[in-house]
Design a protein around this motif. Structure first.
Motif, short mmCIF file in Angstrom:
data_model
loop_
_atom_site.label_atom_id
_atom_site.label_comp_id
_atom_site.label_asym_id
_atom_site.label_seq_id
_atom_site.Cartn_x
_atom_site.Cartn_y
_atom_site.Cartn_z
N LYS A 1 0.99 -1.24 0.15
CA LYS A 1 0.21 0.02 0.02
C LYS A 1 0.90 1.38 0.23
N THR A 2 0.52 2.16 -0.59
CA THR A 2 1.17 3.79 -0.50
C THR A 2 0.11 4.74 0.58
N VAL A 3 0.93 5.15 1.38
CA VAL A 3 0.40 6.28 2.38
C VAL A 3 1.09 7.59 1.99
N LEU A 4 0.12 8.50 1.67
CA LEU A 4 0.59 9.92 1.60
C LEU A 4 0.25 10.55 2.75
N VAL A 5 1.28 11.50 3.44
CA VAL A 5 1.05 12.17 4.30
C VAL A 5 1.50 13.64 4.41
N THR A 6 0.48 14.61 4.41
CA THR A 6 1.10 15.95 4.25
C THR A 6 1.62 16.60 5.79
N GLY A 7 2.72 17.47 5.58
CA GLY A 7 3.29 18.11 6.76
C GLY A 7 3.84 16.87 7.43
N SER A 8 4.56 15.99 6.74
CA SER A 8 5.02 14.74 7.71
C SER A 8 6.49 14.69 8.12
N ASN A 9 7.14 15.89 7.78
CA ASN A 9 8.43 16.11 8.26
C ASN A 9 8.39 16.12 9.86
N SER A 10 7.39 16.42 10.57
CA SER A 10 7.45 16.91 11.83
C SER A 10 6.30 16.30 12.80
N GLY A 11 6.12 16.45 13.85
CA GLY A 11 5.08 16.07 14.61
C GLY A 11 4.41 14.74 14.54
N VAL A 12 3.17 15.08 14.54
CA VAL A 12 2.05 13.98 14.48
C VAL A 12 2.37 13.24 12.92
N GLY A 13 2.59 14.01 11.83
CA GLY A 13 2.60 13.78 10.54
C GLY A 13 3.76 12.70 10.39
N PHE A 14 4.83 13.00 11.09
CA PHE A 14 6.30 12.47 11.16
C PHE A 14 5.88 10.87 11.73
N LYS A 15 5.06 10.97 12.64
CA LYS A 15 5.01 9.60 13.35
C LYS A 15 4.01 8.77 12.64
N THR A 16 2.84 9.33 11.91
CA THR A 16 2.17 8.73 11.37
C THR A 16 2.82 7.98 10.07
N VAL A 17 3.80 8.46 9.56
CA VAL A 17 4.43 7.97 8.63
C VAL A 17 5.53 6.78 9.29
N GLU A 18 5.96 7.19 10.27
CA GLU A 18 6.81 6.10 10.88
C GLU A 18 6.01 4.65 11.23
N SER A 19 4.95 4.73 11.53
CA SER A 19 3.98 3.68 11.74
C SER A 19 3.61 2.96 10.58
N ALA A 20 3.57 3.90 9.61
CA ALA A 20 3.13 3.13 8.11
C ALA A 20 4.24 2.43 7.39
N LEU A 21 5.57 2.85 7.97
CA LEU A 21 6.58 2.03 7.53
C LEU A 21 6.67 1.00 8.29
N TYR A 22 6.54 1.02 9.62
CA TYR A 22 6.60 -0.23 10.36
C TYR A 22 5.47 -1.06 9.85
N LEU A 23 4.51 -0.75 9.44
CA LEU A 23 3.47 -1.92 8.74
C LEU A 23 3.80 -2.24 7.21
N GLY A 24 4.96 -1.81 6.79
CA GLY A 24 5.25 -1.97 5.42
C GLY A 24 4.92 -1.40 4.44
N ALA A 25 4.33 -0.32 4.49
CA ALA A 25 3.69 0.72 3.47
C ALA A 25 4.98 1.38 2.81
N ASP A 26 4.52 1.65 1.35
CA ASP A 26 5.58 2.53 0.74
C ASP A 26 4.95 4.10 1.23
N VAL A 27 5.61 5.14 1.18
CA VAL A 27 5.39 6.43 1.94
C VAL A 27 5.64 7.46 1.00
N ILE A 28 4.72 8.45 1.07
CA ILE A 28 4.71 9.49 0.30
C ILE A 28 4.96 10.80 1.41
N MET A 29 5.99 11.53 1.60
CA MET A 29 6.04 12.66 2.40
C MET A 29 5.78 13.97 1.65
#
Ligand SMILES: NC(=O)c1ccc[n+]([C@@H]2O[C@H](COP(=O)([O-])OP(=O)(O)OC[C@H]3O[C@@H](n4cnc5c(N)ncnc54)[C@H](OP(=O)(O)O)[C@@H]3O)[C@@H](O)[C@H]2O)c1
Length: 301
Positions: free
Chosen positions: A21-49
């Motif tokens: 799956k691909t997960v795109l998160v806006t404003g993901s360099n910081s705070g809650v967005g960064f952590k959202t992306v980190e969990s997505a990676l933990y779950l095996g996703a490809d990520v777009i910041m």
């Protein structure tokens, strides 16, 4: 910084995987967005910041790569204070037929007076009009994809304290930082609920998520050094950005109805996520808001 053991245990109990799956998160360099992306990676996703500041985004990606060396993490430029940046961002997605399974509008601002590049009051322009403009462009594209899409807008618990006054929408009579922010999030909540109805019979489910109260640069930077120090000391009292970022994963693991709100379960401010009540103020008045928003955007483009 790696996810804490507690978070990993909480996520593991959900029994979900985002492999493929691909997960795109806006404003993901910081705070809650960064952590959202980190969990997505933990779950095996490809990520777009999707971030406005390339340097900050690359520094964040470096940090994530250390933890997930084989991860696919793409950076796309997106400045919500500039509608032409949204045009370029969406064009990039359309031209390259970028596949997206989960799209999280997380980026937001607080306590920042002034105007956006297009002349909108800064907070309403960034938190509401930009997400409105972006959603109107991206959702028809996401609707063409041959799989389910989860579309999340990040609101705030303070939406329930807000009022909308179309005669003084931008608080030009008396500017009030907190009221402007609360109004931006109520508008976003109303719009998101409206979208969930509009896309009810499609492949897109629309949700509202919110972090409760969490010490991140958003609030800490808003009031100068004294509050920043105080916020640092108080951060143990509030949710960590990591705990505040888990709403998305709660949604993925449950069969929630489109149009639901998910955020912390203790007074909607602290703790792990649960479904929150969708209040009357969110369900009502969308038609007037959409008409107003369309007109405001038409004045610019
Ligand atoms: N923290 C809380 O207690 C809380 C409570 C309720 C709701 N929220 C919401 O949660 C979301 C995330 O906030 P956070 O607390 O994690 O704050 P944060 O760490 O400051 O993150 C905000 C993100 O939004 C980005 N951003 C701001 N203006 C932007 C613009 N014009 N274009 C593109 N990106 C922009 C920031 O980029 P830069 O790093 O370049 O500034 C940053 O990446 C926001 O929507 C916020 O309103 C937070």
């Amino acid at each position: 910084m790696a996810l804490t053991k507690k978070t990993v245990n909480w996520i593991n109990k959900l029994n979900i995987s985002l492999k493929g799956k691909t997960v795109l998160v806006t404003g993901s360099n910081s705070g809650v967005g960064f952590k959202t992306v980190e969990s997505a990676l933990y779950l095996g996703a490809d990520v777009i910041m999707a971030c406005r500041n390339k340097k900050k985004a690359e520094a964040a990606r470096e940090e994530l790569i250390k933890e997930y060396p084989n991860a696919l993490i793409q950076i796309l430029q997106l400045d919500l204070s500039d509608l032409s940046s949204i045009d370029s961002f969406t064009k990039n997605i359309f031209d390259n037929k970028i596949d997206i399974d989960i799209f999280v509008n997380n980026a937001g601002t607080f306590h920042k007076s002034g105007v956006t590049k297009d002349g909108f009051e800064n907070v309403l322009g960034t938190n509401y009009f930009a997400v409105y403009y972006l959603s109107e462009k991206i959702l028809p594209y996401l609707e063409t994809l041959s799989h389910k899409v989860i579309y999340c807008n990040t609101i705030s618990v303070v939406h329930k304290m807000a009022k909308i006054d179309y005669d003084d929408f931008y608080f030009t009579r008396k500017y009030k930082h907190f009221a402007v922010y609360a109004r931006s999030k109520l508008c976003l909540a109303k719009y998101s609920y409206y979208l969930s109805k509009r896309y009810e019979n499609s492949n897109i489910d629309v949700f509202m998520i919110h972090p409760g109260i969490s010490v991140t640069p958003l609030g800490a930077n808003a009031f100068g050094n004294t509050v920043k120090k105080l916020a640092g000391l108080m951060k143990w009292v509030f949710n960590s950005p990591e705990k505040s970022s888990l709403s998305l994963y709660y949604i993925i693991s449950k069969d929630l109805q489109t149009g639901s709100i998910v955020g912390p379960h203790i007074f909607e401010a602290w703790g792990y996520p649960k479904e929150n009540r969708v209040r009357k103020c969110v369900k009502e008045g969308a038609d007037e808001l959409i008409k107003f928003s369309d007109n405001e955007i038409k004045k610019i483009i």
